[in-house]
Design an enzyme around this catalytic site. Sequence first.
Site, PDB file in Angstrom:
ATOM      1  N   ASP A 101      -7.832   3.489   1.247  1.00  0.00           N
ATOM      2  CA  ASP A 101      -6.861   4.182   2.505  1.00  0.00           C
ATOM      3  C   ASP A 101      -7.780   4.338   4.013  1.00  0.00           C
ATOM      4  OD1 ASP A 101      -4.855   5.203   4.153  1.00  0.00           O
ATOM      5  OD2 ASP A 101      -4.082   6.716   2.077  1.00  0.00           O
TER       6      ASP A 101
ATOM      7  N   ASN B 256       2.424   1.508   4.149  1.00  0.00           N
ATOM      8  CA  ASN B 256       3.426   0.304   4.807  1.00  0.00           C
ATOM      9  C   ASN B 256       2.815   0.418   6.177  1.00  0.00           C
ATOM     10  OD1 ASN B 256       5.893  -2.467   4.825  1.00  0.00           O
ATOM     11  ND2 ASN B 256       4.031  -2.689   4.781  1.00  0.00           N
TER      12      ASN B 256
ATOM     13  N   CYS C  16       0.934  -1.262   0.120  1.00  0.00           N
ATOM     14  CA  CYS C  16      -0.630   0.018  -0.154  1.00  0.00           C
ATOM     15  C   CYS C  16       1.317   1.250  -0.235  1.00  0.00           C
ATOM     16  CB  CYS C  16      -1.035   0.230   0.965  1.00  0.00           C
ATOM     17  SG  CYS C  16      -0.305   0.245   2.488  1.00  0.00           S
TER      18      CYS C  16
ATOM     19  N   CYS D  55      -1.215   0.565   7.543  1.00  0.00           N
ATOM     20  CA  CYS D  55      -2.182   1.124   7.618  1.00  0.00           C
ATOM     21  C   CYS D  55      -2.806  -0.752   7.322  1.00  0.00           C
ATOM     22  CB  CYS D  55      -3.312   1.602   7.038  1.00  0.00           C
ATOM     23  SG  CYS D  55      -3.168   3.527   7.956  1.00  0.00           S
ATOM     24  N   ARG D  56      -2.798  -0.655   5.683  1.00  0.00           N
ATOM     25  CA  ARG D  56      -3.242  -1.610   4.588  1.00  0.00           C
ATOM     26  C   ARG D  56      -2.723  -2.573   5.213  1.00  0.00           C
ATOM     27  NH1 ARG D  56      -5.559   1.681  -0.126  1.00  0.00           N
ATOM     28  NH2 ARG D  56      -3.685   2.821   0.644  1.00  0.00           N
ATOM     29  N   SER D  57      -1.411  -2.879   3.999  1.00  0.00           N
ATOM     30  CA  SER D  57      -0.380  -4.078   3.558  1.00  0.00           C
ATOM     31  C   SER D  57      -0.624  -5.709   4.732  1.00  0.00           C
ATOM     32  CB  SER D  57       0.069  -3.327   2.769  1.00  0.00           C
ATOM     33  OG  SER D  57       1.307  -2.781   3.314  1.00  0.00           O
TER      34      SER D  57
HETATM   35  C1  WE7 Z   1      -0.355   8.810   4.435  1.00  0.00           C
HETATM   36  C2  WE7 Z   1      -1.089   7.745   4.414  1.00  0.00           C
HETATM   37  C3  WE7 Z   1      -1.261   6.812   4.871  1.00  0.00           C
HETATM   38  C4  WE7 Z   1      -2.284   9.300   3.110  1.00  0.00           C
HETATM   39  N1  WE7 Z   1      -0.232   5.934   5.478  1.00  0.00           N
HETATM   40  N2  WE7 Z   1       0.696   8.894   5.159  1.00  0.00           N
HETATM   41 CL1  WE7 Z   1       1.535  12.225   4.686  1.00  0.00          CL
HETATM   42  C5  WE7 Z   1       1.466  10.541   3.831  1.00  0.00           C
HETATM   43  C6  WE7 Z   1       3.062  11.348   2.730  1.00  0.00           C
HETATM   44  C7  WE7 Z   1       3.597  10.539   1.665  1.00  0.00           C
HETATM   45  C8  WE7 Z   1       3.585   9.413   2.010  1.00  0.00           C
HETATM   46  C9  WE7 Z   1       2.728   8.486   3.693  1.00  0.00           C
HETATM   47 CL2  WE7 Z   1       2.749   7.471   3.065  1.00  0.00          CL
HETATM   48  C10 WE7 Z   1       2.430   9.056   3.757  1.00  0.00           C
HETATM   49  C11 WE7 Z   1       1.436   9.220   5.277  1.00  0.00           C
HETATM   50  C12 WE7 Z   1       0.506   6.938   5.651  1.00  0.00           C
HETATM   51  N3  WE7 Z   1      -2.188   5.484   4.942  1.00  0.00           N
HETATM   52  N4  WE7 Z   1      -2.970   8.146   3.188  1.00  0.00           N
HETATM   53  N5  WE7 Z   1      -1.167   9.154   3.639  1.00  0.00           N
HETATM   54  C13 WE7 Z   1      -2.908   9.880   2.270  1.00  0.00           C
HETATM   55  C14 WE7 Z   1      -4.611   9.770   2.070  1.00  0.00           C
HETATM   56  C15 WE7 Z   1      -5.084  10.451   1.480  1.00  0.00           C
HETATM   57  C16 WE7 Z   1      -4.268  12.182   0.544  1.00  0.00           C
HETATM   58  C17 WE7 Z   1      -3.358  12.012   0.839  1.00  0.00           C
HETATM   59  C18 WE7 Z   1      -2.619  11.686   1.629  1.00  0.00           C
HETATM   60  C19 WE7 Z   1      -1.070  11.766   1.742  1.00  0.00           C
END
Ligand code: WE7
Length: 158
Positions: free
Chosen positions: A130, A16, A13, A18-20
Site C-alpha cells: 500500500d 480502489n 485493493c 491507489c494500487r488496483s
Molecule cells: C487507506 C489506504 C489506501 C490506508 N487508500 N485509504 Cl483511512 C481508510 C480507512 C479504511 C479504508 C480506507 Cl480505503 C481508508 C483510506 C485509502 N490505500 N491505506 N488507508 C491505510 C494504510 C495503513 C494503515 C491503515 C490504513 C487505513
Amino acid sequence: MATTNTKSVLFVCLGNICRSPIAEAVFRKMATDAGVVDKWVIDSGATSDWNIGSTPDARGLACLRKHGIETNHRARQVTKEDFMSFEYILCMDESNLSELNRRAKLVKTYTAKIELLGSYDPQKQHIIKDPYYGSDADFEKVYEQCERCCKAFLEVNS
Ligand code: WE7
C-alpha cells in the site's frame, strides 16, 4: 450455440484508489497494445466502502500519466456478483486476500480464482504494498510491479 471466449479480471485493493486502478489501467493498456482488449472484461474494486465514487489518488494518476496511460476509473466496492462474474480476482496483499476469501465463502457457489497479482511476478515480489502513506517512489514501484505481473498474467492467458 455461439461460443464466447471472453476473459475477465477484477483487480482489488483496500480502497480502489491507489494500487488496483493502476493495475487495471496498466492491464487495459497492455491488452489494447496486444490487440486483445475486446476479449477482456477488465475492472477494479475495493474491499472497503471508504472511497466509493472517488477518482484515483493524484499520485497514482501522475505516475500513470508519466507512462502515457490515462484512466477514468471511479472507486467501487467488490460485490457478491463479482465472485460469480469474474474469472480472476487479483489482489495486492495478504490482507486483501484473506478479506476476499472470507467474502467468497459467503457466496454459495463462487467461481472466481482469487490470487495475489504478485504471484505472477517473474521477480517473485509477491506483495504489492500500500503506497497510501508513501512517496512518489512507492507509486512508481507499484507501477513497475503491476507492469511485470500484468505482462506475465496476459501471457499465460493468451
Ligand atoms: C487507506 C489506504 C489506501 C490506508 N487508500 N485509504 Cl483511512 C481508510 C480507512 C479504511 C479504508 C480506507 Cl480505503 C481508508 C483510506 C485509502 N490505500 N491505506 N488507508 C491505510 C494504510 C495503513 C494503515 C491503515 C490504513 C487505513
